[in-house]
Structure formats: structure tokens, C-alpha cells
Design a protein around this motif. Sequence first.
Motif, PDB file in Angstrom:
ATOM      1  N   ILE A   1       0.851  -1.207   0.000  1.00 44.78           N
ATOM      2  CA  ILE A   1       0.000   0.000   0.000  1.00 44.78           C
ATOM      3  C   ILE A   1       0.881   1.250   0.000  1.00 44.78           C
ATOM      4  O   ILE A   1       0.618   2.213  -0.727  1.00 44.78           O
TER       5      ILE A   1
ATOM      6  N   VAL B   1       2.316   1.631  -3.516  1.00 44.71           N
ATOM      7  CA  VAL B   1       1.294   2.040  -4.482  1.00 44.71           C
ATOM      8  C   VAL B   1       0.901   3.494  -4.239  1.00 44.71           C
ATOM      9  O   VAL B   1       0.702   4.265  -5.174  1.00 44.71           O
ATOM     10  N   ASN B   2       0.808   3.862  -2.949  1.00 45.43           N
ATOM     11  CA  ASN B   2       0.461   5.254  -2.618  1.00 45.43           C
ATOM     12  C   ASN B   2       1.542   6.226  -3.096  1.00 45.43           C
ATOM     13  O   ASN B   2       1.250   7.362  -3.458  1.00 45.43           O
TER      14      ASN B   2
ATOM     15  N   PHE C   1       1.351   6.065  -7.170  1.00 48.14           N
ATOM     16  CA  PHE C   1       0.076   6.546  -7.729  1.00 48.14           C
ATOM     17  C   PHE C   1      -0.553   7.546  -6.764  1.00 48.14           C
ATOM     18  O   PHE C   1      -1.700   7.387  -6.356  1.00 48.14           O
ATOM     19  N   ALA C   2       0.231   8.535  -6.393  1.00 48.24           N
ATOM     20  CA  ALA C   2      -0.244   9.532  -5.426  1.00 48.24           C
ATOM     21  C   ALA C   2      -1.452  10.269  -5.972  1.00 48.24           C
ATOM     22  O   ALA C   2      -1.643  10.379  -7.189  1.00 48.24           O
ATOM     23  N   ASP C   3      -2.277  10.744  -5.032  1.00 43.48           N
ATOM     24  CA  ASP C   3      -3.484  11.481  -5.399  1.00 43.48           C
ATOM     25  C   ASP C   3      -3.104  12.892  -5.832  1.00 43.48           C
ATOM     26  O   ASP C   3      -2.781  13.736  -5.009  1.00 43.48           O
TER      27      ASP C   3
ATOM     28  N   ASN D   1      -6.789  13.774  -8.580  1.00 39.20           N
ATOM     29  CA  ASN D   1      -7.616  12.857  -9.348  1.00 39.20           C
ATOM     30  C   ASN D   1      -8.349  11.925  -8.387  1.00 39.20           C
ATOM     31  O   ASN D   1      -8.110  10.738  -8.322  1.00 39.20           O
ATOM     32  N   LYS D   2      -9.239  12.507  -7.600  1.00 38.17           N
ATOM     33  CA  LYS D   2      -9.901  11.735  -6.560  1.00 38.17           C
ATOM     34  C   LYS D   2     -11.067  10.947  -7.138  1.00 38.17           C
ATOM     35  O   LYS D   2     -11.729  11.388  -8.060  1.00 38.17           O
ATOM     36  N   ASN D   3     -11.288   9.819  -6.536  1.00 37.08           N
ATOM     37  CA  ASN D   3     -12.411   8.990  -6.955  1.00 37.08           C
ATOM     38  C   ASN D   3     -13.552   9.198  -5.973  1.00 37.08           C
ATOM     39  O   ASN D   3     -13.692   8.487  -5.000  1.00 37.08           O
ATOM     40  N   GLU D   4     -14.318  10.173  -6.191  1.00 35.13           N
ATOM     41  CA  GLU D   4     -15.430  10.429  -5.270  1.00 35.13           C
ATOM     42  C   GLU D   4     -16.743  10.186  -5.993  1.00 35.13           C
ATOM     43  O   GLU D   4     -16.885  10.448  -7.148  1.00 35.13           O
TER      44      GLU D   4
END
Lengths: 373, 46
Positions: free
Chosen positions: B31, B34-35, B38-40, B43-46
Amino acid sequence: MELIFDNLFNLELQQVVMWIIGGILIYLAIKKDMEPTLLLPIGFGAILVNLPFSGAVTQVIDGVKEVGVLDVLFDAGIANELFPLLLFIGIGAMIDFTPLLTNPKMLFFGAAAQFGIFFTFSLASLLGFDIKDAASVAIIGAADGPTSIFVANYFNSKYLGAIIVAAYSYMALVPIIQPFVIRRITTREERLIRMDNVKSSVSRSVKILFPIFITIIAGLFAPRSVALVGFLMFGNLIRECGALNILSETAQKELPNLITILLGITVATKMQAEYFLTRETLMILGLGLIAFVFDTVGGVLLAKIINIFARNKVNPMVGACGISAFPMSARVIHKMGLEEDPHNFLLMHAVGANVAGQIASVIAGGLIMNLVA
Amino acid sequence: MNIEGFLQTLPIALRGMGGIFVVMAIVYLSIKLVNIFFADNGNKNE
């Protein structure tokens, strides 16, 4: 007339006792809202299979085998582990792993809170259960119905009915068991510990990669858990990919509802009086409670150990959320935190530990299958 | 009391508990990695 009343004389006292047990399960499901989706079908099934020469289960009458529909369902859905696996797709689709992905340290509470499984495993063995039955009983501590069914069935345990009733009953009793245990092993000062806020968003890529990575890791390190983990993570991938919203909705609602209806009543095949009314059933109920208690103790103790060394303290109650009873355990701990201090919001941390417990319990199930088989 | 059976389970229980922590540690590292990769970036998944 004699033909009509003939079967009455075949009724045994043990079967009547099972009707009462079935009635109690139905009462608890309806009146006390204790896991009604499972306890009600199991309770009704317990009555159904304990009627003399019940046509719902396979009987040999006058030397002729008459196959009962519940046995057909058992062979089709539980003996081959299909129902618990399909249920796991639904569970995976319902879980949002964001609180864990933003604070992955919570994974270790998920690990620690499986302590009850292995404590109970040794205790059950000490009490005389053979090693496979001890493992089946211990998995009640996974605090996860499908995992309990999967593992107990894998070991072909004759105590499947008692194990499932214990697992679901204690999951429903988490709001009573956990606060009782936590208050006895923590001080008020510990329960008042506030935890730092964590960032609340992760990228979509992380959410999509997470279920794939977990499946690969589980497959490599606990191969027997890969069916459970894989189906759980498949459900989560459907949820998070963003391209399968209709499937995600079905996986979250219709699929688990359908499976739950069949699962509950099918489990009742193992609640026939001759299998259920035994001394071992009482022992299993006691061992199940011990498993839940020591799961809670394991999670809390890890938090206390971390607090000896860490600068940023962990509220030990959050450790208790590492059991898999999701989302009930997180809600219970959040509520306990607010009771101690109305401005202490532990929910995000608690949910993180709780979903970690979901993963850890499945891994624990796989490991115990690997180690005992 | 089945002392022999109990003793037989102890190494299994220890390996099981240890195994969970090892697997969770690997998941933790995954995790974290990956974090990082593929940092935020809004591009949030809300």
C-alpha cells in the motif's frame, strides 16, 4: 385416520427441543435484531429439519432413500463452498477500503485481533477436540460468517451448525462483548487518547490496484485463502473500477440477499437434533465467546505495546476494531470514544482497523487451512 | 484434557499468528509503494 396421526408418534423430545432453539433464534432475529438475515432462516430451518421424517432432508424410509431439497442445496452451495464465496463478492463490493489505504498501519491491528482464533485453537484442542475440529471451532474468532462456513466445511466438521450459530450470534453481540472486555483492560486515560487526523483521499489508481495486489499477495503466501480473498477483492474491484456500476449495485444488494436466503436455511441441515444437541455444542458456544474476547484483547494489547514506543499514541479501543465484524465493531468503538469524550472522533481510524480485520480474518482462515491440512 | 493435542497446536498457532503479521506487513509495504507511485494528484475517486 391412523395414517394421518402415525407420524406424531415418531416425534422425539430432542426434536421438540430443537423447535424451541429454532424459535429462540427467530425471536432473537425479529425482536432483538440479532443478525436477522441469517438467524431467522437458520431458526426456521432448525424447525423444518427436526420434524419426524422431514421431507426437507434426505431420509431412508422403508429402505428407500428419499433425497431432501435442503441436502441438495447443501451439496450444491455449501459442501463445494460456493455460497460463502459468492457472499464474499457482495461483501467486497460493499466495503470502502479508503480508511485503510490512507492509514495502512491499521493492518497490524487486523493481524493482532486474530489472536482469539489461535488461542481458541489451542484451547479447543486441550479440551479434547481433534485438530481439524479445533481449527473449525477456532475460526469462529474470524468474526466473519462466510469464512467460518468456508473453513469448517473445508475440514468437513460435523459441528458446522453449532459453529455457524455461534459465529453469527457473537457477531450480533459485539456491542455487548467488546465494551465489556475493553473497559476491563484499558484505563480511562487510554480511552481518552485522541488520534491525529489522516488524509481522507487516495487516488483511483490505488483503489483499483489494491484488490489486485491483495489477491496476488494472499495467493503467494496463503494459497488456500486465495478463493476467499480473491472473491472478496473481485467484489471490491467491481465497486472501485467505476466501469461496472450496475454490476456493483447487484453485487452489493441482490446477490448477497439471494445467497443469504439460501445459505441460512441450508445451514439448518446441520441442525438436526442428533448433531446439534450434544455436549460439544455447548463447548463450541463457550469457545466461540472466548475467541471473540481474545480477539479484542489481542487488538487492544498491540495498541498498548505500540503506545510504549510511539510518539503519536493510539487509542487502544481502535485496536479492538481489528476483528472482522464489519462495520459493527467500528461503530461500537466510535460510540465508546464519544461516550468518554464527546469531541473524540475515532470513526475513520476504527473503520480502517475494521476493514483490515476483514482482510486479516480471511488470511487467518487460509493460514489455518494451510497449517492444519 | 488432551495435553498432547494442546502441545501439538502450539507451533501451529505461533506460525499462524506470525504468518498473519508477515502477510499484513507485506500488504502494508504494498500500500505504501502504491500510494507513492500513484499519489493522489487531484484525481480523486469520489
